[in-house]
Design a protein around this motif. Sequence first.
Motif, PDB file in Angstrom:
ATOM      1  N   THR A  39       0.890  -1.217  -0.012  1.00 55.03           N
ATOM      2  CA  THR A  39       0.064  -0.059   0.183  1.00 55.03           C
ATOM      3  C   THR A  39       0.923   1.341  -0.039  1.00 55.03           C
ATOM      4  N   ARG A  63      -4.939   3.509  14.138  1.00 55.95           N
ATOM      5  CA  ARG A  63      -5.002   2.262  14.259  1.00 55.95           C
ATOM      6  C   ARG A  63      -3.624   1.658  14.711  1.00 55.95           C
ATOM      7  N   TRP A  87      -4.416  -4.480   7.450  1.00 55.81           N
ATOM      8  CA  TRP A  87      -5.359  -3.742   7.925  1.00 55.81           C
ATOM      9  C   TRP A  87      -5.826  -2.464   6.966  1.00 55.81           C
ATOM     10  N   VAL A  88      -5.001  -2.287   6.168  1.00 58.02           N
ATOM     11  CA  VAL A  88      -5.496  -1.020   5.117  1.00 58.02           C
ATOM     12  C   VAL A  88      -6.366  -1.790   4.255  1.00 58.02           C
ATOM     13  N   ASP A  91      -9.723  -2.286   6.106  1.00 60.33           N
ATOM     14  CA  ASP A  91     -10.139  -0.940   6.233  1.00 60.33           C
ATOM     15  C   ASP A  91     -10.950  -0.294   4.811  1.00 60.33           C
ATOM     16  N   TYR A  96      -1.410   4.599   3.781  1.00 62.14           N
ATOM     17  CA  TYR A  96      -1.480   4.674   5.209  1.00 62.14           C
ATOM     18  C   TYR A  96      -0.411   5.620   5.649  1.00 62.14           C
ATOM     19  N   THR A 120      -5.312   4.702   8.483  1.00 64.24           N
ATOM     20  CA  THR A 120      -5.420   4.194   7.151  1.00 64.24           C
ATOM     21  C   THR A 120      -6.216   5.224   6.451  1.00 64.24           C
TER      22      THR A 120
END
Length: 124
Positions: A39, A63, A87-88, A91, A96, A120
């Motif tokens: 990301t 986060r 997580w990105v 979400d 990020y 994020t």
Amino acid sequence: MKSKGKLFSILIVIFFLWSCATSMTPSEVNNLLPTLTNTTFYNKPQAIKALKNNKCSVLVKGRSYVAPIGTTVKNDLKNAAYGIDEWVKIDGGNAYSLVNYKWVTVDHNGSTQLHVDFDTMLCK
């Protein structure tokens, strides 16, 4: 032959000391982390500018992720990068911004674990 053995012993000690490092400098983290994630990384000034210009929006602020312990600090950072990417994606974002990080001592042997805090974002 003795000099080869001595050199080998010195190299082992150097490797051991290098692998026992328990943290990285802020510059090292900020330079290496973006190369380990899939990301898009925004440093703090870039994130502020992108948010101000409506290029990005924050989906989740602050986060936290505790990375699995690696064999070296670079492996700790690789593990954190993997978690950030997960997580990105969960979400619904594509970027990020690192808010904070720290290596926390987790046992009496001095083992450390990397904790990262990040925002994020969804960017155009």
